[in-house]
Design a protein around this motif. Sequence first.
Motif, PDB file in Angstrom:
ATOM      1  N   LYS A   1       1.769   3.555   2.330  1.00  0.00           N
ATOM      2  CA  LYS A   1       0.603   2.742   2.606  1.00  0.00           C
ATOM      3  C   LYS A   1      -0.729   3.431   2.806  1.00  0.00           C
ATOM      4  CE  LYS A   1      -2.293   1.363   5.676  1.00  0.00           C
ATOM      5  NZ  LYS A   1      -3.107   1.862   6.616  1.00  0.00           N
TER       6      LYS A   1
ATOM      7  N   VAL B   1      -9.226   0.876  -0.378  1.00  0.00           N
ATOM      8  CA  VAL B   1      -7.867   1.289  -0.692  1.00  0.00           C
ATOM      9  C   VAL B   1      -7.615   0.870  -2.133  1.00  0.00           C
ATOM     10  CG1 VAL B   1      -5.420   0.955  -0.193  1.00  0.00           C
ATOM     11  CG2 VAL B   1      -7.077   1.103   1.677  1.00  0.00           C
TER      12      VAL B   1
ATOM     13  N   GLU C   1      -8.934  -2.121   9.740  1.00  0.00           N
ATOM     14  CA  GLU C   1      -8.924  -2.223   8.286  1.00  0.00           C
ATOM     15  C   GLU C   1      -8.375  -3.582   7.884  1.00  0.00           C
ATOM     16  OE1 GLU C   1      -6.224   0.894   7.122  1.00  0.00           O
ATOM     17  OE2 GLU C   1      -4.593   0.015   8.255  1.00  0.00           O
TER      18      GLU C   1
ATOM     19  N   LEU D   1      -5.921  -4.990   4.694  1.00  0.00           N
ATOM     20  CA  LEU D   1      -5.139  -4.657   3.503  1.00  0.00           C
ATOM     21  C   LEU D   1      -4.381  -5.872   3.019  1.00  0.00           C
ATOM     22  CD1 LEU D   1      -3.633  -1.302   4.814  1.00  0.00           C
ATOM     23  CD2 LEU D   1      -5.667  -1.593   3.380  1.00  0.00           C
TER      24      LEU D   1
ATOM     25  N   SER E   1      -0.752  -1.625  -1.683  1.00  0.00           N
ATOM     26  CA  SER E   1      -1.770  -2.275  -0.869  1.00  0.00           C
ATOM     27  C   SER E   1      -3.146  -2.056  -1.478  1.00  0.00           C
ATOM     28  CB  SER E   1      -1.741  -1.731   0.561  1.00  0.00           C
ATOM     29  OG  SER E   1      -1.895  -0.328   0.561  1.00  0.00           O
TER      30      SER E   1
END
Length: 360
Positions: A30, A183, A272, A274, A310
């Motif tokens: 991740k 990401v 964050e 995700l 992710s």
Amino acid sequence: MSPIPVRASPSAHVRRPPMPRHPCPPDTGKASEVPAMNHDSQNTTERPKHMKGAERRRRTLRTATALAGAALLLAGVQGPAVAAPSPAGPTTAATAETSHTVELTSTAEALTAPATTRPGLTTFHASTTQAGKGWIGLARLKDGKSWDDFRDVLSRALSNTPSDVPQGAKDLDDTATLLGGLVIHPGQPGSFTQRLQPGTYLLFDYLTVGDAQPRHRPLTVTGDAVDQGLAPTATIVSRNVPGAGPRFEIRGALRAGRPLRYVNEIPGQVNELLFVKIADGTTEADLRAYFASMPDDGTFPPNSPFTSVSLGSLHLSTGRSSVVQVPLERDRYAAITWSKDATDGIKLVKKGLFTIVDVG
């Protein structure tokens, strides 16, 4: 993030020792953890210099391991095939100023980013051609703070050791403001918008902070302001709900491939956002049980409900927002975070900071 390279290449995870932060099946991984300077600096008269250096190296190694594990968290699960982006050419200041878009390109060899841009609503477009590289974050260091300070405190704020997190979170708040980032993965580029003020910012690759040569670049913001940003179709807010705890609230409709706004309103907490696809039939109760089964040492149990890599936004400081565009598809996702509670170091998903979303 450590002086000893601990790389987060998804393709290499089967050859590495088990890494922390791994909610997917044993081979998966991740996103997101980093490093900076700590409270030991206040006790310099109490320790010999070589001991302080050894402690810092140990902390940095722990951070590197944590970050690599975070990077693997879902990165090893193969989603649908996506065409790789065409290689981006070198970014020039003129290009960035004309469109007010900052191009960030990561390869196996380097991070390419402009040295300057103009103030105002700025869109950062990021792509990577190398697995395990290219999760570019944006931060602004506070007066008197350095890159090394930032690496050290971020490592403790995002540590897999719960007792390190509360003081690390306080020190991080004193050291820098986190302004998001992306990401992403090879073939899955993204963009985020942030309003910049004149001054100096820091671009850095979360996935290399633990390397011997971490990738980071200063970005000087100067000149006349130009506003040109992304238009979101939905807003997701992380906030504390009285009587319930930390929760994601969704306003509007999430659309495949369209921008969304992420706002972090949790006091004293970097966070964050995700997105990861979930198996058919997965319920919030299933996710709650899975998160509850996670130990607090950064390891992950088997039988993951997640079925893709992710995608999403890197950490924001309290009271900050960012408009993010990543290649979400029409499907069912879990909106999650692997951030730890700044008060006790426990993963926020264990306290309810997750939800299931349908992307239309």
